[in-house]
Design a protein around this motif. Structure first.
Motif, PDB file in Angstrom:
ATOM      1  N   GLY A   1      41.079  32.721  35.370  1.00 42.77           N
ATOM      2  CA  GLY A   1      42.257  32.685  36.232  1.00 42.77           C
ATOM      3  C   GLY A   1      42.257  33.729  37.329  1.00 42.77           C
TER       4      GLY A   1
ATOM      5  N   ILE B   1      48.222  35.602  46.432  1.00 38.58           N
ATOM      6  CA  ILE B   1      46.772  35.790  46.328  1.00 38.58           C
ATOM      7  C   ILE B   1      46.550  37.258  46.636  1.00 38.58           C
ATOM      8  CG2 ILE B   1      44.494  35.247  47.250  1.00 38.58           C
ATOM      9  CD1 ILE B   1      45.537  32.500  48.025  1.00 38.58           C
TER      10      ILE B   1
ATOM     11  N   TYR C   1      46.981  34.296  41.978  1.00 40.38           N
ATOM     12  CA  TYR C   1      45.603  34.692  41.662  1.00 40.38           C
ATOM     13  C   TYR C   1      45.348  36.087  42.228  1.00 40.38           C
ATOM     14  CZ  TYR C   1      44.834  29.726  40.686  1.00 40.38           C
ATOM     15  OH  TYR C   1      44.911  28.442  40.184  1.00 40.38           O
TER      16      TYR C   1
ATOM     17  N   ILE D   1      40.356  33.547  40.143  1.00 45.84           N
ATOM     18  CA  ILE D   1      40.309  32.834  41.416  1.00 45.84           C
ATOM     19  C   ILE D   1      40.644  31.360  41.207  1.00 45.84           C
ATOM     20  CG2 ILE D   1      38.616  34.382  42.462  1.00 45.84           C
ATOM     21  CD1 ILE D   1      36.453  32.341  41.848  1.00 45.84           C
ATOM     22  N   GLN D   2      41.123  30.768  42.266  1.00 49.84           N
ATOM     23  CA  GLN D   2      41.398  29.333  42.265  1.00 49.84           C
ATOM     24  C   GLN D   2      40.072  28.576  42.275  1.00 49.84           C
ATOM     25  OE1 GLN D   2      43.155  27.866  45.949  1.00 49.84           O
ATOM     26  NE2 GLN D   2      44.545  26.547  44.807  1.00 49.84           N
TER      27      GLN D   2
ATOM     28  N   LYS E   1      49.752  36.708  36.798  1.00 46.39           N
ATOM     29  CA  LYS E   1      50.380  35.405  36.572  1.00 46.39           C
ATOM     30  C   LYS E   1      51.725  35.550  35.866  1.00 46.39           C
ATOM     31  CE  LYS E   1      45.988  32.894  36.539  1.00 46.39           C
ATOM     32  NZ  LYS E   1      46.270  32.161  37.796  1.00 46.39           N
TER      33      LYS E   1
ATOM     34  N   ALA F   1      44.374  39.465  35.814  1.00 46.73           N
ATOM     35  CA  ALA F   1      44.816  38.080  36.024  1.00 46.73           C
ATOM     36  C   ALA F   1      46.029  37.694  35.183  1.00 46.73           C
ATOM     37  CB  ALA F   1      43.655  37.119  35.780  1.00 46.73           C
TER      38      ALA F   1
ATOM     39  N   TYR G   1      40.399  35.768  45.752  1.00 44.07           N
ATOM     40  CA  TYR G   1      40.093  34.506  46.428  1.00 44.07           C
ATOM     41  C   TYR G   1      38.591  34.417  46.659  1.00 44.07           C
ATOM     42  CZ  TYR G   1      39.726  31.060  50.196  1.00 44.07           C
ATOM     43  OH  TYR G   1      39.375  29.971  50.961  1.00 44.07           O
TER      44      TYR G   1
END
Length: 422
Positions: A231, A258, A177, A233-234, A169, A165, A180
């Motif tokens: 961080g 994603i 991400y 997944i949303q 980012k 993650a 999902y």
């Protein structure tokens, strides 16, 4: 001599009449889209001609089909052969008597084309109530191109996914991400983790109650929250604020910000096709937690062909079902209109003919080779799914904690199961 000819003529006439008497007029019902409708009608003509039967097609779209079948079965007016959605088996045949037991036709239907596990999944109370048309399961799919850009390998464990993650980012922005999981996908991740930790499906087949303890389910729910907090997944809330856009329609998925999902193997192209040019989606074996007791594969028949328990033409129906699924005429006509066929005869022929994309075979192999307890079709009972999803959403919004969520899910699902059995 005349007498001999007369007797021979009588015998031939009797034989001809016997053959005509064996011919039956059947009905078959299913749902689907135009391609499935056309292929199935062609298959019914081919198989009907081969076995001397006439099969009248009855087809609709998905919407309203369950209600139609429910009304027909309640009135005893259902078709001889029916395409039945796997979660409907306990609705129509909780004790196994709602459909014909196809093991009684093993001299007509070549059951060796299915594994014992596949046949068990389509059985109720020990009776084979349908033949799986395709066996599907959830697999991990990752955008290899995204991970290459982030300088990390495609994850093969949960720890590797968590560790990716920050790098994802850093390479692609804070809104990127590596995975999902919202809504149903979040529920299935929680279920996967709980199954891996316990070795049990959600529903205990002996007690018909939730098999997980409150602490076991709470731990799986907390694991989901760890994915949000790290961080990976949303958050559910953030996804909702953006309109809960389906993943395959999400621009962030298409452009590669994603990186992965947990989806049905049969839907590979649904998620691969929207990716921008140059991106590669790869199927990956199940990610597992430390100390997992099982891989926890969620494997099930997508749908089955069943024969009505009320039909007076079950032998003829069995001949047609075997032709559709195991004989060249049916295999060629149906193709992959119901997914990668579960019948080894059908899948083998279509693969040899080059009619199945290799990546679908690869994805399905992951599903078939993975370990896990048998999944009850009651996992997909509308009330069970609704209770689980609604309660998990409350947790995701911070309205309740993991222990409370687990308690409410267990109580609600058990109540729904008791109502169902009564």
């Amino acid at each position: 001599m005349k007498l001999t000819k007369l007797l021979l003529g009588t015998a031939l006439a009797s034989s001809s009449l016997a053959g005509a008497a064996a011919a039956e007029e059947l009905r078959m019902s299913w749902w689907g889209g135009d391609s499935r409708h056309e292929a199935t009608q062609a298959a019914l003509i081919a198989c009907g001609e081969k076995h001397g039967h006439t099969i009248n097609p009855e087809f609709t779209g998905w919407s309203g089909h369950l209600e139609k079948v429910t009304t027909q079965i309640a009135g005893g007016t259902e078709a001889d052969i029916m395409q039945i959605n796997w979660p409907w088996l306990p609705l129509f045949s909780a004790n196994g008597d709602g459909f014909a037991d196809l093991r009684e036709f093993s001299d007509t239907i070549d059951l060796s084309n299915w594994t014992d596990a596949q046949l068990e999944a389509a059985s109720m109370a020990g009776k084979l109530n349908g033949l799986p048309l395709s066996t599907t399961g959830r697999v991990f799919m990752f955008n290899k191109t995204m991970f290459d850009k982030a300088g990390v390998a495609v994850p093969t464990t949960w720890e590797e996914l968590k560790a990716s993650a920050p790098k994802v980012k850093e390479a692609m922005g804070e809104k990127a991400y590596p995975f999902y999981a919202t809504g149903l996908d979040a529920l299935l991740i929680v279920s996967l983790v709980a199954t891996q930790n316990t070795g049990k499906d959600l529903i205990d087949p002996e007690t018909m109650q939730v098999a997980w303890s409150q602490n076991e389910l709470a731990a799986a729910i907390s694991f989901y929250q760890e994915l949000v907090d790290s961080g990976v997944i949303q958050s559910w809330k953030e996804a909702a604020s953006e309109g809960n856009i389906a993943l395959h329609e999400n621009a962030n998925w298409s452009k590669g910000t994603i990186g992965g999902a947990y989806q049905w193997d049969s839907t590979y192209f649904k998620y691969a096709d929207p990716l921008e040019e140059g991106q590669e989606l790869v199927p990956v074996e199940l990610l597992t937690v430390d100390g997992a007791k099982t891989g926890g594969v969620y494997r099930k028949p997508s749908m089955v062909f069943s024969i009505s328990a009320n039909s007076e033409k079950q032998q003829a129906a069995a001949e047609i079902v075997n032709c559709l699924l195991n004989e060249e005429e049916g295999i060629d006509a149906l193709g992959t209109t119901r997914g990668l066929p579960a019948s080894s005869a059908a899948s083998g022929k279509l693969q040899a003919d080059g009619a199945i994309e290799p990546v679908l075979v690869e994805s399905n192999k992951i599903v078939m080779d993975s370990e896990g307890p048998n999944v009850s079709p009651l996992n997909e009972h509308p009330e069970v799914r609704g209770i689980f999803t609604d309660t998990l959403e409350l947790f995701a919004y911070g309205e309740i904690d993991a222990q409370t969520a687990a308690e409410e899910i267990i109580l609600g699902v058990n109540e729904a199961l008791e109502d169902f059995q009564s």
